[in-house]
Enzyme design. Structure first.
Site, PDB file in Angstrom:
ATOM      1  N   ASP A 121       0.831  -1.209   0.000  1.00 60.58           N
ATOM      2  CA  ASP A 121       0.000   0.000   0.000  1.00 60.58           C
ATOM      3  C   ASP A 121       0.866   1.259   0.000  1.00 60.58           C
ATOM      4  O   ASP A 121       2.077   1.204   0.277  1.00 60.58           O
ATOM      5  CB  ASP A 121      -0.886  -0.038   1.260  1.00 60.58           C
ATOM      6  CG  ASP A 121      -2.198   0.706   1.089  1.00 60.58           C
ATOM      7  OD1 ASP A 121      -2.314   1.507   0.152  1.00 60.58           O
ATOM      8  OD2 ASP A 121      -3.111   0.486   1.917  1.00 60.58           O
ATOM      9  N   ASP A 170     -10.742   1.936  -3.390  1.00 62.37           N
ATOM     10  CA  ASP A 170     -11.194   1.599  -2.036  1.00 62.37           C
ATOM     11  C   ASP A 170     -12.706   1.466  -1.956  1.00 62.37           C
ATOM     12  O   ASP A 170     -13.222   0.944  -0.977  1.00 62.37           O
ATOM     13  CB  ASP A 170     -10.726   2.662  -1.042  1.00 62.37           C
ATOM     14  CG  ASP A 170      -9.348   2.335  -0.502  1.00 62.37           C
ATOM     15  OD1 ASP A 170      -8.779   1.299  -0.899  1.00 62.37           O
ATOM     16  OD2 ASP A 170      -8.829   3.112   0.325  1.00 62.37           O
TER      17      ASP A 170
HETATM   18  C1  DGJ Z   1      -5.852   1.836   1.899  1.00 60.77           C
HETATM   19  C2  DGJ Z   1      -6.226   0.619   1.125  1.00 60.77           C
HETATM   20  O1  DGJ Z   1      -6.647   0.958  -0.148  1.00 60.77           O
HETATM   21  C3  DGJ Z   1      -7.252  -0.167   1.919  1.00 60.77           C
HETATM   22  O2  DGJ Z   1      -7.710  -1.246   1.169  1.00 60.77           O
HETATM   23  C4  DGJ Z   1      -6.629  -0.604   3.202  1.00 60.77           C
HETATM   24  O3  DGJ Z   1      -5.587  -1.493   2.942  1.00 60.77           O
HETATM   25  C5  DGJ Z   1      -6.112   0.600   3.976  1.00 60.77           C
HETATM   26  N1  DGJ Z   1      -5.286   1.438   3.177  1.00 60.77           N
HETATM   27  C6  DGJ Z   1      -5.343   0.175   5.195  1.00 60.77           C
HETATM   28  O4  DGJ Z   1      -4.770   1.209   5.840  1.00 60.77           O
END
Ligand code: DGJ
Length: 733
Positions: free
Chosen positions: A462, A539
């Protein structure tokens, strides 16, 4: 030697040709830099480059330069180019006006061209590389700039080769977006002047995906001419489409540099990111199919290539930071029961990470949650028949972390040395300076340790903030400056350092798959995909938003790398309530996953989800290997198909996002099948399709219909509720 250089070079792929013009130009008959004379449908044997050149004869227009500087691969200032020069540089304000002449052209056995041009006055060498991939027709091309002088060369721009755009491609399909709503199509009419998208976020960004499509008035999903261009780079970039007042247009893409970011010492070179291009005569469907074919052939690591993509269960929206071994094991039970094949432990598992305000940088298992490390959970997950995956965010550090307390100087900043520029926190985090060898070493050791000591098959990598103050403390090339001295801007080197770290991890752990995530789809490009296997698309798990996001994403990327999860009934990001049939029906067309609390999900929903996962698995090969057929859809609809390469089977989806415009809807045309074959048609989703009165649903299931009737006449759709979809399966009879 100049006399060995031919005036034209033609390269062909199965369906395309590209002709490069290397003729003398200018009244002094010097060989000026090379230019694309033609890029489009494959030319017949009777067509000569001379014909194309003759037809391209231009004339002097009133109040214009008598001789136009060509739209060369790298148009140059010394040649009098009045658009954006492809290469821009200087030595202390001098030697800025390059006029490079072709020095050599070589063609390898696959037809790939390498053209070397030199400008003695500004002491630079420019190397262009162009290749057309035979089977996918994808053009790959780069520009490399070398300092052949004896003093430092300051480089402001070095774009990938410039693509002349036919004047009748007067529509620009660009991309906009934001967090939770990436890959949004942004159509613009081309205009006299410059369409410019710039990205300074240090990743490919949520709002300015590095891709653009140029097409004609008539082009649509299934027909018409288009160029699709994508820059394979995960850092800052610029996309430029300029219509010059003289009546020519071109597109250019390249890295966007901060002041003083790039300099080349004598004999040093810089190579632009690769520009990937598709020229399509058959609309956006054919355009995306070319990109997909290329990615499938060139971006798959052989050790992972043949394995079906496992269905994920991801803990994020089920648990967020509230982790406990007991609940994780209970979730693993439920995940396995609905058909998940990989259990991914998201954020929150490492030291002091009880919220997003602490812990980043300390990549050690939190003993208060996992007193015996991750093994008990991994063993449990594996005993349930699933693989185990883990979330990491290695580029970042929270000020509240042991790492930051020990090494406050390991970060990127806009530090001037006088401490006057405040550090900008985003999501309570700062960005580590990956260009420092000791930072790379620390991160490699942490991740290598995790992967060596635990049976982890997958990393979700991430990146939850933009890089907004990209000053490094290292000199380009790796030598450290005194800490606190304030550094040069390093986004270019930061991106390369990330690639280097990922490559090192992949070398050490070749079977581990890696997903590129940046708060969703903030880092989606073919640069990062060279080092990763999956992209977290967004997300948002809201199925309606996802349809639009996936529509944009799929123009460039194939379904198997598109992370697509079934979220909770009430979407956490939009608050919209969407039924399971819709959520599962949308997610099953990507690399499917589940990201919802299965401990609280109603049994009826879980049963439907289990059926959705089973349907995905049944057709996974088709979805992850087939050709995407894009269908024209009204604004309140979304429809497309996936067809097997042999045209024996197809899966078509029709979704209604909002109420029908008319009392009853129109027909769905199943394009792309073999018109001469007969197909059995079945509605395979939702489990119990129904409409308000007797409808096509009551008569169509199991019918055998010809491919040409399916495509040309189409099937009447039933009256549907908003936020519902139908999936049809067609099999050759
Ligand atoms: C952003 C990601 O896109 C989410 O899926 C998740 O992993 C969060 N970060 C975790 O902090």
């Amino acid at each position: 030697m100049p006399e060995q250089i031919q005036p034209f070079y033609t390269v062909h792929s199965d369906h395309c040709s590209l002709v490069l013009d290397c003729r003398s130009s200018g009244s002094n008959h010097d060989r000026h830099g090379p230019a694309i004379l033609y890029w489009g449908p494959r030319l017949g044997a009777e067509t000569t480059p001379e014909m194309l050149a003759l037809m391209a004869t231009r004339q002097e227009a009133q109040a214009c330069m008598p001789e136009e500087a060509p739209i060369a691969l790298s148009p140059e200032l010394g040649a009098g180019f009045q658009g954006n020069a492809g290469i821009q540089f200087h030595r202390d304000g001098r030697q800025w006006a390059s006029y490079s002449k072709i020095d050599s052209v070589t063609e390898d056995q696959n037809g790939a061209l390498k053209i070397v041009s030199i400008c003695l006055a500004s002491e630079i060498k420019v190397t262009h590389r162009l290749a057309l991939d035979k089977h996918s027709d994808v053009l790959t091309t780069t520009t490399e700039l070398t300092n052949i002088g004896s003093q430092c060369l300051w480089v402001d721009q070095c774009n990938a080769p410039t693509i002349p755009v036919p004047m009748h491609y007067n529509k620009i399909l660009g991309f906009a977006g934001r967090w939770g709503n990436e890959f949004q199509r942004q159509p613009v009419d081309r205009f006299m002047g410059t369409y410019l998208r710039e990205n300074r976020s240090g990743r490919s960004s949520h709002d300015a995906f590095p891709g653009v499509i140029l097409h004609t008035e008539q082009t649509n999903e299934g027909a018409g001419a288009a160029y699709g261009l994508h820059l394979g780079w995960s850092g800052n970039h610029q996309i430029r489409v300029e219509e010059q007042f003289v009546g020519r247009a071109y597109a250019q893409m390249g890295e966007l540099f901060f002041p003083g970011e790039l300099s080349l010492e004598p004999n040093q070179s810089y190579c632009s990111p690769t520009l990937y291009g598709v020229s399509s005569e058959n609309g956006l469907s054919a355009l995306s199919q070319s990109f997909h074919r290329y990615i499938r052939a060139k971006f798959r690591n052989s050790s992972r290539a043949e394995k079906p993509r496992p269905v994920h269960f991801n803990t994020w929206e089920a648990m967020y930071f509230d982790l406990s071994l007991e609940r994780l094991c209970s979730l693993a039970d439920k995940a396995a029961a609905v058909g998940a094949e990989r259990f991914v432990l998201d954020d929150g598992w490492f030291k002091n990470r009880r919220s997003d305000s602490a812990g980043l940088g300390d990549w050690f298992v939190d003993k208060s949650i996992f007193p015996q490390g991750l093994s008990p959970l991994i063993d449990y997950v594996q005993a349930k028949g699933m693989e185990f995956g883990l979330w990491v965010e290695p580029e970042m550090v929270n000020p509240d972390s042991d790492l930051y307390r020990a090494h406050p100087d390991w970060i990127l900043s806009a530090e001037t040395g006088l401490g006057e520029v405040p550090l900008l926190l985003a999501r309570n985090q700062l960005v580590l300076d990956l260009t420092r060898p000791e930072v790379q070493e620390y991160l490699f050791k942490c991740i290598d340790g995790l992967l060596s000591q635990n049976a982890i098959s997958y990393l979700k990598w991430d990146m939850n903030r933009a890089v907004s103050q990209p000053g490094g403390t290292s000199q380009p090339g790796g030598t450290s400056q005194p800490s606190g001295a304030g550094g040069r801007a390093v986004p270019h080197y930061q991106t390369l350092a990330l690639y280097q770290l990922l490559a090192r991890i992949r070398d050490a752990h070749p079977t581990v798959e890696i997903e590129s995530c940046a708060s969703g789809g903030g880092r989606a490009d073919l640069g990062i995909l060279s080092h990763t296997d999956r992209i977290w698309t967004s997300d948002t798990n809201d199925a309606l938003d996802r349809l639009r996001i996936q529509n944009g994403f799929s123009l460039f990327f194939p379904a198997e790398i598109m992370g697509a999860h079934v979220g909770p009934k009430d979407c956490h990001i939009t608050g919209r309530s969407i039924n399971m049939a819709m959520r599962a029906g949308v997610a099953l067309f990507g690399h499917m996953g589940i990201e919802a609390n299965l401990l609280t999900m109603e049994e009826s929903e879980k049963a439907e989800l289990t059926a959705g996962v089973a349907l995905h698995k049944q057709h996974r090969q088709l979805i992850h290997r087939g050709d995407l057929v894009r269908l024209e859809s009204a604004a309140n609809e979304n429809s497309f198909g996936m067809i097997s390469g042999d045209r024996e089977q197809g899966l078509f989806s029709y979704a209604l996002l909002d109420s029908h415009a008319n009392s009853a809807p129109g027909r769905l045309r199943f394009c792309g099948l073999n018109p001469e074959a007969q197909y059995k048609i079945n509605i395979v989703w939702p489990l119990k399709p129904s409409s308000i009165s007797k409808s096509i649903l009551d008569v169509i299931d199991g019918a055998v219909i010809s491919g040409d009737a399916l495509a040309n006449s189409g099937v009447q759709l039933p009256i549907m509720l908003p936020q519902s979809l139908l999936i049809f399966y067609l099999q050759k009879h």
